[in-house]
Design a protein around this motif. Sequence first.
Motif, PDB file in Angstrom:
ATOM      1  N   SER A  72       0.849  -1.180   0.000  1.00 29.45           N
ATOM      2  CA  SER A  72       0.000   0.000   0.000  1.00 29.45           C
ATOM      3  C   SER A  72       0.892   1.239   0.000  1.00 29.45           C
ATOM      4  CB  SER A  72      -0.913  -0.003   1.233  1.00 29.45           C
ATOM      5  OG  SER A  72      -0.142   0.060   2.410  1.00 29.45           O
ATOM      6  N   ASP A 111      -1.106   4.888   3.954  1.00 31.89           N
ATOM      7  CA  ASP A 111      -2.097   3.887   4.338  1.00 31.89           C
ATOM      8  C   ASP A 111      -1.538   3.062   5.495  1.00 31.89           C
ATOM      9  OD1 ASP A 111      -3.373   4.831   2.077  1.00 31.89           O
ATOM     10  OD2 ASP A 111      -2.801   3.133   0.843  1.00 31.89           O
ATOM     11  N   TYR A 132      -6.622   5.255   4.988  1.00 30.17           N
ATOM     12  CA  TYR A 132      -6.215   5.368   3.590  1.00 30.17           C
ATOM     13  C   TYR A 132      -5.915   6.828   3.300  1.00 30.17           C
ATOM     14  CZ  TYR A 132      -7.920   0.667   2.366  1.00 30.17           C
ATOM     15  OH  TYR A 132      -8.106  -0.688   2.271  1.00 30.17           O
ATOM     16  N   PHE A 175      -5.135   2.539  -1.189  1.00 26.20           N
ATOM     17  CA  PHE A 175      -5.859   1.295  -1.426  1.00 26.20           C
ATOM     18  C   PHE A 175      -5.109   0.123  -0.809  1.00 26.20           C
ATOM     19  CE2 PHE A 175      -2.732   1.641  -4.711  1.00 26.20           C
ATOM     20  CZ  PHE A 175      -2.288   0.345  -4.915  1.00 26.20           C
ATOM     21  N   VAL A 199     -11.537  -4.895  -4.375  1.00 26.81           N
ATOM     22  CA  VAL A 199     -11.312  -3.453  -4.281  1.00 26.81           C
ATOM     23  C   VAL A 199     -11.561  -3.018  -2.846  1.00 26.81           C
ATOM     24  CG1 VAL A 199     -12.092  -1.151  -5.015  1.00 26.81           C
ATOM     25  CG2 VAL A 199     -12.019  -3.035  -6.671  1.00 26.81           C
ATOM     26  N   SER A 200     -10.572  -2.363  -2.271  1.00 30.49           N
ATOM     27  CA  SER A 200     -10.688  -1.710  -0.970  1.00 30.49           C
ATOM     28  C   SER A 200      -9.843  -0.454  -1.089  1.00 30.49           C
ATOM     29  CB  SER A 200     -10.164  -2.611   0.156  1.00 30.49           C
ATOM     30  OG  SER A 200     -10.305  -1.953   1.401  1.00 30.49           O
ATOM     31  N   ALA A 201     -10.523   0.698  -1.289  1.00 32.09           N
ATOM     32  CA  ALA A 201      -9.773   1.899  -1.634  1.00 32.09           C
ATOM     33  C   ALA A 201     -10.470   3.167  -1.177  1.00 32.09           C
ATOM     34  CB  ALA A 201      -9.586   1.959  -3.154  1.00 32.09           C
TER      35      ALA A 201
END
Length: 167
Positions: A57, A61, A86, A91, A138-140
């Motif tokens: 990352s 983050d 974040y 992300f 997806v984790s953003a």
Amino acid sequence: MTTMMMAAAPRQTPSRPMSLAVVAGLACALAIGQALPLTMDTVSGALAPLCATAAESSPLDKVEPIASYPLPNVPGKRVTIVRVFYGPGGFSRPHRHAGSVTAYITKGEIRSQLGGGPVATFGVGQSFFEPPGSTHLVSANASTTESAELIAVFVADEGAQLTTFLE
């Protein structure tokens, strides 16, 4: 294919009872933890597999351990609470978690997609659920100019590696 179950629909204001239920659940987990104190070294050791490295990352983050407690009424299970930060445009690489995860957005907006489902955007006060073994594609942070944060509550087997990054 795994389907994402959401406590609140994307981009809708959550109802007051839902917000109160989430806060009450976190308060109960913390209260249980007060009865079962752990040292920070134990918490850090339990969370080490969860925390991302710079290669996974951006430097802005990070994952901050909050607490980790065995569940006395469910032998062999543990509840672990972390804060995920974040930075702008931040992300996480695609990954999966060992147990169930409930995420509650505390700042900004988070984009999330599980196992081929739709990409959804969640704002402050909203939450989403990840069933055990789901692929989190997806984790953003939805913003490239503002930071975003969420609180994640894991329920997993004692000693399980909470996060596994995918190749």
